[in-house]
Design a protein around this motif. Structure first.
Motif, PDB file in Angstrom:
ATOM      1  N   ALA A  97       0.857  -1.301  -0.059  1.00 48.35           N
ATOM      2  CA  ALA A  97      -0.165   0.182  -0.020  1.00 48.35           C
ATOM      3  C   ALA A  97       0.936   1.149  -0.141  1.00 48.35           C
ATOM      4  O   ALA A  97       0.547   2.236  -0.723  1.00 48.35           O
ATOM      5  CB  ALA A  97      -0.783   0.160   1.110  1.00 48.35           C
ATOM      6  N   TYR A 154      -4.348   7.532   0.978  1.00 53.33           N
ATOM      7  CA  TYR A 154      -3.613   7.571   0.083  1.00 53.33           C
ATOM      8  C   TYR A 154      -4.097   7.798  -1.326  1.00 53.33           C
ATOM      9  O   TYR A 154      -3.492   8.379  -2.255  1.00 53.33           O
ATOM     10  CB  TYR A 154      -2.772   5.945   0.054  1.00 53.33           C
ATOM     11  CG  TYR A 154      -1.928   5.761   1.173  1.00 53.33           C
ATOM     12  CD1 TYR A 154      -1.858   6.628   2.188  1.00 53.33           C
ATOM     13  CD2 TYR A 154      -1.597   4.600   1.334  1.00 53.33           C
ATOM     14  CE1 TYR A 154      -0.890   6.449   3.304  1.00 53.33           C
ATOM     15  CE2 TYR A 154      -0.740   4.180   2.318  1.00 53.33           C
ATOM     16  CZ  TYR A 154      -0.572   5.111   3.190  1.00 53.33           C
ATOM     17  OH  TYR A 154       0.206   4.763   4.359  1.00 53.33           O
ATOM     18  N   PHE A 180       5.859   5.151  13.378  1.00 57.12           N
ATOM     19  CA  PHE A 180       7.165   4.648  13.135  1.00 57.12           C
ATOM     20  C   PHE A 180       7.341   4.061  11.842  1.00 57.12           C
ATOM     21  O   PHE A 180       6.220   3.836  11.111  1.00 57.12           O
ATOM     22  CB  PHE A 180       7.036   3.273  14.056  1.00 57.12           C
ATOM     23  CG  PHE A 180       6.190   2.000  13.702  1.00 57.12           C
ATOM     24  CD1 PHE A 180       4.821   2.265  14.076  1.00 57.12           C
ATOM     25  CD2 PHE A 180       6.760   1.061  12.868  1.00 57.12           C
ATOM     26  CE1 PHE A 180       3.947   1.136  13.591  1.00 57.12           C
ATOM     27  CE2 PHE A 180       5.831   0.076  12.360  1.00 57.12           C
ATOM     28  CZ  PHE A 180       4.762   0.089  12.841  1.00 57.12           C
ATOM     29  N   VAL A 224       9.397   0.960   9.640  1.00 52.23           N
ATOM     30  CA  VAL A 224      10.076  -0.285   9.985  1.00 52.23           C
ATOM     31  C   VAL A 224      11.620  -0.179   9.800  1.00 52.23           C
ATOM     32  O   VAL A 224      12.430  -0.632  10.865  1.00 52.23           O
ATOM     33  CB  VAL A 224       9.409  -1.452   9.276  1.00 52.23           C
ATOM     34  CG1 VAL A 224       9.658  -1.111   7.721  1.00 52.23           C
ATOM     35  CG2 VAL A 224      10.125  -2.750   9.606  1.00 52.23           C
ATOM     36  N   LYS A 242     -13.483 -10.835   4.836  1.00 51.95           N
ATOM     37  CA  LYS A 242     -12.420 -10.694   5.770  1.00 51.95           C
ATOM     38  C   LYS A 242     -12.588 -10.981   7.140  1.00 51.95           C
ATOM     39  O   LYS A 242     -11.706 -11.593   7.787  1.00 51.95           O
ATOM     40  CB  LYS A 242     -11.956  -9.345   5.212  1.00 51.95           C
ATOM     41  CG  LYS A 242     -11.453  -9.136   3.925  1.00 51.95           C
ATOM     42  CD  LYS A 242     -10.748  -7.695   3.861  1.00 51.95           C
ATOM     43  CE  LYS A 242     -10.576  -7.446   2.414  1.00 51.95           C
ATOM     44  NZ  LYS A 242      -9.611  -6.076   2.198  1.00 51.95           N
ATOM     45  N   ALA A 300      -1.760  -7.596   4.562  1.00 53.81           N
ATOM     46  CA  ALA A 300      -0.311  -7.881   5.033  1.00 53.81           C
ATOM     47  C   ALA A 300       0.027  -7.650   6.146  1.00 53.81           C
ATOM     48  O   ALA A 300       0.702  -8.440   7.024  1.00 53.81           O
ATOM     49  CB  ALA A 300       0.651  -7.638   3.853  1.00 53.81           C
ATOM     50  N   ASN A 322      -3.441   1.204  10.590  1.00 49.22           N
ATOM     51  CA  ASN A 322      -3.060   1.171   9.272  1.00 49.22           C
ATOM     52  C   ASN A 322      -3.528   2.046   8.259  1.00 49.22           C
ATOM     53  O   ASN A 322      -3.216   2.090   7.525  1.00 49.22           O
ATOM     54  CB  ASN A 322      -3.134  -0.330   8.426  1.00 49.22           C
ATOM     55  CG  ASN A 322      -2.141  -1.454   9.186  1.00 49.22           C
ATOM     56  OD1 ASN A 322      -0.905  -1.127   9.155  1.00 49.22           O
ATOM     57  ND2 ASN A 322      -2.630  -2.377   9.613  1.00 49.22           N
ATOM     58  N   TYR A 365     -16.324  -2.481   8.953  1.00 49.75           N
ATOM     59  CA  TYR A 365     -16.659  -1.119   9.019  1.00 49.75           C
ATOM     60  C   TYR A 365     -17.622  -0.598   7.994  1.00 49.75           C
ATOM     61  O   TYR A 365     -18.485   0.226   8.279  1.00 49.75           O
ATOM     62  CB  TYR A 365     -15.474  -0.185   9.310  1.00 49.75           C
ATOM     63  CG  TYR A 365     -14.844  -0.248   8.012  1.00 49.75           C
ATOM     64  CD1 TYR A 365     -14.877   0.627   6.948  1.00 49.75           C
ATOM     65  CD2 TYR A 365     -13.582  -1.222   8.043  1.00 49.75           C
ATOM     66  CE1 TYR A 365     -14.014   0.754   5.739  1.00 49.75           C
ATOM     67  CE2 TYR A 365     -12.565  -1.320   6.686  1.00 49.75           C
ATOM     68  CZ  TYR A 365     -13.133  -0.145   5.708  1.00 49.75           C
ATOM     69  OH  TYR A 365     -12.411  -0.136   4.316  1.00 49.75           O
ATOM     70  N   GLY A 417     -12.940  -4.661   5.532  1.00 49.28           N
ATOM     71  CA  GLY A 417     -13.875  -4.043   5.007  1.00 49.28           C
ATOM     72  C   GLY A 417     -14.946  -5.036   4.312  1.00 49.28           C
ATOM     73  O   GLY A 417     -15.664  -4.552   3.354  1.00 49.28           O
ATOM     74  N   CYS A 433       0.974   3.113  11.677  1.00 50.34           N
ATOM     75  CA  CYS A 433       1.829   2.300  11.067  1.00 50.34           C
ATOM     76  C   CYS A 433       1.648   2.801   9.478  1.00 50.34           C
ATOM     77  O   CYS A 433       2.378   3.045   8.901  1.00 50.34           O
ATOM     78  CB  CYS A 433       1.300   0.757  11.063  1.00 50.34           C
ATOM     79  SG  CYS A 433       2.244   0.019   9.714  1.00 50.34           S
TER      80      CYS A 433
HETATM   81  N1  LIG Z   1       5.363   2.190   8.934  1.00 51.19           N
HETATM   82  C1  LIG Z   1       6.028   1.538   8.114  1.00 51.19           C
HETATM   83  O1  LIG Z   1       7.138   1.314   7.993  1.00 51.19           O
HETATM   84  C2  LIG Z   1       5.211   0.583   7.230  1.00 51.19           C
HETATM   85  C3  LIG Z   1       5.785  -0.441   6.303  1.00 51.19           C
HETATM   86  C4  LIG Z   1       4.903  -1.201   5.523  1.00 51.19           C
HETATM   87  C5  LIG Z   1       3.548  -0.926   5.314  1.00 51.19           C
HETATM   88  N2  LIG Z   1       3.066   0.164   6.200  1.00 51.19           N
HETATM   89  C6  LIG Z   1       1.522   0.649   6.157  1.00 51.19           C
HETATM   90  O2  LIG Z   1       0.776  -0.520   6.334  1.00 51.19           O
HETATM   91  C7  LIG Z   1      -0.427  -0.446   5.755  1.00 51.19           C
HETATM   92  C8  LIG Z   1      -0.868  -1.667   5.368  1.00 51.19           C
HETATM   93  O3  LIG Z   1      -0.093  -2.078   4.311  1.00 51.19           O
HETATM   94  P1  LIG Z   1      -0.193  -3.463   3.572  1.00 51.19           P
HETATM   95  O4  LIG Z   1       0.771  -2.957   2.375  1.00 51.19           O
HETATM   96  O5  LIG Z   1      -0.087  -4.495   4.282  1.00 51.19           O
HETATM   97  O6  LIG Z   1      -1.559  -3.333   2.741  1.00 51.19           O
HETATM   98  P2  LIG Z   1      -2.715  -4.501   2.980  1.00 51.19           P
HETATM   99  O7  LIG Z   1      -3.126  -4.316   4.292  1.00 51.19           O
HETATM  100  O8  LIG Z   1      -2.440  -5.522   2.346  1.00 51.19           O
HETATM  101  O9  LIG Z   1      -3.886  -3.724   1.911  1.00 51.19           O
HETATM  102  C9  LIG Z   1      -4.508  -2.429   2.132  1.00 51.19           C
HETATM  103  C10 LIG Z   1      -5.819  -2.623   2.780  1.00 51.19           C
HETATM  104  O10 LIG Z   1      -6.113  -1.406   3.440  1.00 51.19           O
HETATM  105  C11 LIG Z   1      -7.507  -1.177   3.758  1.00 51.19           C
HETATM  106  N3  LIG Z   1      -8.102  -0.105   3.272  1.00 51.19           N
HETATM  107  C12 LIG Z   1      -8.661   0.718   4.218  1.00 51.19           C
HETATM  108  N4  LIG Z   1      -9.118   1.964   3.689  1.00 51.19           N
HETATM  109  C13 LIG Z   1      -8.860   1.834   2.292  1.00 51.19           C
HETATM  110  C14 LIG Z   1      -8.838   2.781   1.357  1.00 51.19           C
HETATM  111  N5  LIG Z   1      -9.481   3.951   1.420  1.00 51.19           N
HETATM  112  N6  LIG Z   1      -8.435   2.250   0.204  1.00 51.19           N
HETATM  113  C15 LIG Z   1      -7.935   1.203  -0.162  1.00 51.19           C
HETATM  114  N7  LIG Z   1      -7.734   0.148   1.046  1.00 51.19           N
HETATM  115  C16 LIG Z   1      -7.965   0.528   2.173  1.00 51.19           C
HETATM  116  C17 LIG Z   1      -8.028  -2.522   2.800  1.00 51.19           C
HETATM  117  O11 LIG Z   1      -8.515  -3.352   3.912  1.00 51.19           O
HETATM  118  P3  LIG Z   1     -10.081  -3.471   4.088  1.00 51.19           P
HETATM  119  O12 LIG Z   1     -11.086  -4.028   2.953  1.00 51.19           O
HETATM  120  O13 LIG Z   1     -10.195  -4.226   5.273  1.00 51.19           O
HETATM  121  O14 LIG Z   1     -10.382  -1.917   4.475  1.00 51.19           O
HETATM  122  C18 LIG Z   1      -6.934  -3.175   2.076  1.00 51.19           C
HETATM  123  O15 LIG Z   1      -7.002  -4.428   1.859  1.00 51.19           O
HETATM  124  C19 LIG Z   1      -0.622   0.785   4.904  1.00 51.19           C
HETATM  125  O16 LIG Z   1      -0.974   1.824   5.482  1.00 51.19           O
HETATM  126  C20 LIG Z   1       0.991   1.040   4.699  1.00 51.19           C
HETATM  127  O17 LIG Z   1       1.305   2.144   4.434  1.00 51.19           O
HETATM  128  C21 LIG Z   1       3.587   1.033   7.045  1.00 51.19           C
END
Ligand SMILES: NC(=O)c1ccc[n+]([C@@H]2O[C@H](COP(=O)([O-])OP(=O)(O)OC[C@H]3O[C@@H](n4cnc5c(N)ncnc54)[C@H](OP(=O)(O)O)[C@@H]3O)[C@@H](O)[C@H]2O)c1
Length: 347
Positions: A47, A259, A283, A285, A184, A159, A224, A200, A180, A253
């Motif tokens: 994402a 986005y 944070f 990673v 799920k 993920a 997230n 939700y 969502g 996170c």
């Molecule tokens: N801080 C860090 O170091 C770090 C590192 C990696 C990833 N991240 C963050 O971790 C989060 C998850 O990333 P991921 O790669 O694992 O993705 P993911 O959770 O596999 O996929 C994204 C999920 O976000 C949800 N979502 C909620 N609102 C959304 C919207 N408006 N549009 C699209 N999706 C939406 C959806 O689930 P639902 O259907 O359940 O809503 C979607 O399946 C992201 O915010 C990413 O930026 C942070």
């Protein structure tokens, strides 16, 4: 030899569409001294990649028009000009969405992979790679949940979220997932051992539903999503009880809800942070390298023992990669989204 890549054709203004991307062909690059040529076997679809499709700098510079997308990939060395990196070795690291790429020791997140017997290579860009590490760092370094506490996770079937919630469950917490879709939600409670899951999209009052699912209050929110979800959750966090120094924690996170939006989503309930004395902390990673060894060891152990269930959705072929990113950003995917390239079978 031809090297195919997935490049950015135009900057999306909403959910990315496959037309925003194109396939491009170039020559296979030559490794210079200290570099190595790899062929990508698996691309991680994440994402966070969406933030780099905008012109503004997010946490790392944007992808230019005509440039290949980039993410953590799993690759194999095919030619090395570095004495310590040998042909045939498997690596993960931030690499272009191309069939071949030149990497070096300076490549972001570069790591050697020595997969355990029977562990799929693709896990090393998912639950045992950047997604699992992110979950681990957020839970341990920021959320710090204690046994018996309640942890709520948003995008909980994704993920990062699916691993974060399971780590909290393994640590002896009550775990509530926000997702969502009903499918799920069923995955969380039936396969991943979450205590409760809330869809939700079908819930008129998210805060009320979270409070009902968390009778003792919420100690940790692993977020997230941001936006209205974070706003509602601020009203659910346990208030600090004096004289204890223990506070409810929000581990920020990511903010995936915003986005695809042109403007940041507002948070209106910030007063709750004062009134409840909530600790909120973001944070990244890769700023916790000291935790990565311990994280890998624990995550591998949990996968081996079956305590950690790994969810993946796999597309096949480089030409399917853009579509996989578009599906992820429309909320359609469950678990880690991975693209297996043609050479993955042979490796
Ligand atoms: N801080 C860090 O170091 C770090 C590192 C990696 C990833 N991240 C963050 O971790 C989060 C998850 O990333 P991921 O790669 O694992 O993705 P993911 O959770 O596999 O996929 C994204 C999920 O976000 C949800 N979502 C909620 N609102 C959304 C919207 N408006 N549009 C699209 N999706 C939406 C959806 O689930 P639902 O259907 O359940 O809503 C979607 O399946 C992201 O915010 C990413 O930026 C942070």
């Amino acid at each position: 030899m031809v090297n195919r890549s997935v490049v950015l054709r135009s900057r999306p203004t909403d959910v990315p569409q496959v037309e925003d991307f194109a396939m491009a062909e170039g020559e296979v690059p030559e490794p210079g001294p200290g570099q190595f040529l790899v062929r990508n076997l698996y691309l991680g679809v994440e994402a966070g990649m969406r933030t780099r499709l905008n012109e503004e700098v997010s946490y790392i510079p944007p992808i230019g028009i005509g440039e290949p997308l980039e993410s953590p990939t799993l690759s194999q060395v095919v030619r090395s000009e570095h004495p310590d990196f040998k042909e045939g070795e498997h690596l993960v690291g931030m690499a272009p969405w191309s069939e071949y790429a030149v990497l070096s020791e300076q490549t972001m997140l570069l790591e050697r992979v020595q997969p355990e017997e029977g562990t799929p290579l693709s896990y090393y860009i998912g639950a045992l790679g950047s997604s699992g590490m992110t979950a681990y760092v957020g839970i341990h370094a920021v959320g710090d949940p204690q046994p018996g506490e309640t942890v709520v996770v948003s995008a909980a079937a994704g993920a990062v979220g699916s691993v974060a919630g399971q780590i909290a469950r393994i640590r002896g917490c009550r775990v509530v997932g926000l997702v969502g879709s009903a499918d799920k939600a069923a995955v969380l409670t039936e396969r991943l051992g979450f205590d409760a899951a809330i869809n939700y999209r079908e819930t008129p009052d998210l805060a009320q539903a979270v409070n009902e699912a968390s009778p003792d209050g919420v100690d940790v929110f692993f977020d997230n999503v941001g936006g209205p979800t974070l706003d509602a959750m601020l009203t659910c966090m346990k208030p600090r009880v004096m004289p204890s120094d223990r506070r409810a924690r929000v581990a920020c996170c990511g903010m995936v809800a915003g986005y695809n939006e042109a403007q940041p989503l507002p948070i209106l309930n910030m007063w709750e942070v004062v009134a409840r004395q909530i600790r909120i902390e973001g944070f990244l990673v890769w700023t916790y390298p000291e935790l990565h060894g311990q994280a890998r060891e624990e995550l591998e152990g949990w996968v081996r023992s079956g305590e950690l269930v790994v969810l993946e959705n796999v597309s096949r072929g480089l030409e399917e990669a853009a579509g996989a990113l578009c599906r992820l950003m429309s909320g359609a995917t469950t678990g880690k989204t991975v693209v297996a390239l043609d050479d993955a079978k042979a490796a």
